[in-house]
Design a protein around this motif. Structure first.
Motif, short mmCIF file in Angstrom:
data_model
loop_
_atom_site.label_atom_id
_atom_site.label_comp_id
_atom_site.label_asym_id
_atom_site.label_seq_id
_atom_site.Cartn_x
_atom_site.Cartn_y
_atom_site.Cartn_z
N THR A 28 0.85 -1.18 0.00
CA THR A 28 0.00 0.00 0.00
C THR A 28 0.89 1.24 0.00
O THR A 28 1.76 1.38 0.86
CB THR A 28 -0.92 0.03 1.24
N ALA A 29 0.69 2.11 -0.97
CA ALA A 29 1.46 3.36 -1.08
C ALA A 29 0.89 4.41 -0.14
O ALA A 29 -0.32 4.51 0.03
CB ALA A 29 1.42 3.87 -2.51
N HIS A 30 1.80 5.21 0.47
CA HIS A 30 1.36 6.27 1.38
C HIS A 30 1.80 7.65 0.91
O HIS A 30 1.07 8.61 1.09
CB HIS A 30 1.90 6.02 2.79
N LYS A 31 3.00 7.77 0.33
CA LYS A 31 3.44 9.05 -0.20
C LYS A 31 4.57 8.80 -1.20
O LYS A 31 5.13 7.70 -1.26
CB LYS A 31 3.89 10.00 0.90
N LYS A 32 4.92 9.82 -1.97
CA LYS A 32 5.97 9.69 -2.99
C LYS A 32 7.32 9.38 -2.35
O LYS A 32 7.63 9.91 -1.28
CB LYS A 32 6.09 10.97 -3.80
N GLY A 33 8.09 8.53 -3.03
CA GLY A 33 9.43 8.20 -2.58
C GLY A 33 9.80 6.78 -2.93
O GLY A 33 9.08 6.10 -3.67
N LYS A 34 10.94 6.32 -2.41
CA LYS A 34 11.42 4.96 -2.64
C LYS A 34 11.66 4.28 -1.31
O LYS A 34 12.08 4.92 -0.35
CB LYS A 34 12.74 4.97 -3.42
N THR A 35 11.41 2.99 -1.27
CA THR A 35 11.69 2.19 -0.09
C THR A 35 12.08 0.78 -0.54
O THR A 35 11.83 0.39 -1.68
CB THR A 35 10.49 2.15 0.87
N THR A 36 12.68 0.05 0.34
CA THR A 36 13.04 -1.35 0.07
C THR A 36 12.17 -2.24 0.94
O THR A 36 12.08 -2.04 2.15
CB THR A 36 14.52 -1.60 0.38
N ASN A 37 11.53 -3.20 0.30
CA ASN A 37 10.72 -4.19 1.02
C ASN A 37 11.46 -5.51 0.98
O ASN A 37 11.94 -5.93 -0.08
CB ASN A 37 9.35 -4.35 0.38
N SER A 38 11.54 -6.17 2.12
CA SER A 38 12.19 -7.49 2.21
C SER A 38 11.14 -8.51 2.62
O SER A 38 10.28 -8.23 3.45
CB SER A 38 13.30 -7.48 3.26
N VAL A 39 11.24 -9.69 2.05
CA VAL A 39 10.35 -10.78 2.42
C VAL A 39 11.21 -12.00 2.73
O VAL A 39 12.15 -12.31 2.00
CB VAL A 39 9.31 -11.08 1.32
N SER A 40 10.90 -12.66 3.84
CA SER A 40 11.64 -13.87 4.25
C SER A 40 10.67 -15.03 4.36
O SER A 40 9.58 -14.90 4.93
CB SER A 40 12.32 -13.64 5.60
N TYR A 41 11.10 -16.17 3.80
CA TYR A 41 10.29 -17.39 3.85
C TYR A 41 11.20 -18.59 3.66
O TYR A 41 12.05 -18.59 2.76
CB TYR A 41 9.22 -17.36 2.75
N GLY A 42 11.07 -19.56 4.49
CA GLY A 42 11.83 -20.79 4.33
C GLY A 42 13.33 -20.60 4.41
O GLY A 42 14.08 -21.29 3.73
N GLY A 43 13.79 -19.64 5.20
CA GLY A 43 15.22 -19.40 5.35
C GLY A 43 15.85 -18.56 4.25
O GLY A 43 17.05 -18.36 4.23
N LYS A 44 15.04 -18.07 3.33
CA LYS A 44 15.55 -17.23 2.24
C LYS A 44 14.92 -15.86 2.31
O LYS A 44 13.79 -15.70 2.76
CB LYS A 44 15.26 -17.87 0.90
N THR A 45 15.67 -14.85 1.87
CA THR A 45 15.19 -13.47 1.88
C THR A 45 15.35 -12.86 0.50
O THR A 45 16.34 -13.09 -0.18
CB THR A 45 15.98 -12.62 2.91
N SER A 46 14.36 -12.10 0.10
CA SER A 46 14.40 -11.39 -1.17
C SER A 46 14.04 -9.93 -0.90
O SER A 46 13.22 -9.64 -0.03
CB SER A 46 13.40 -12.00 -2.15
N LYS A 47 14.67 -9.02 -1.65
CA LYS A 47 14.41 -7.59 -1.48
C LYS A 47 13.95 -7.01 -2.81
O LYS A 47 14.43 -7.39 -3.88
CB LYS A 47 15.66 -6.86 -1.02
N ILE A 48 13.01 -6.06 -2.72
CA ILE A 48 12.58 -5.32 -3.90
C ILE A 48 12.55 -3.84 -3.56
O ILE A 48 12.34 -3.46 -2.41
CB ILE A 48 11.19 -5.77 -4.41
#
Length: 53
Positions: A28-48
């Motif tokens: 969900t977007a709240h305001k203009k800008g950039k951020t990094t989201n990380s998701v972890s599952y099964g011992g692995k992590t991915s960032k977008i």
């Protein structure tokens, strides 16, 4: 049903929650800008990078 089980064990982390947040895999977007989201599952992590315009 499969999505529900995965969402129970997935861990989300947001670098700048004032820009965007994640709940149950939905970003969900709240305001203009950039951020990094990380998701972890099964011992692995991915960032977008999320850009809100």
């Amino acid at each position: 049903m499969y999505d529900e089980r995965i969402n129970e064990v997935v861990e989300w982390e947001v670098a700048a929650p004032e820009i965007a947040t994640v709940e149950d895999g939905k970003v969900t977007a709240h305001k203009k800008g950039k951020t990094t989201n990380s998701v972890s599952y099964g011992g692995k992590t991915s960032k977008i990078t999320v850009t809100v315009r």
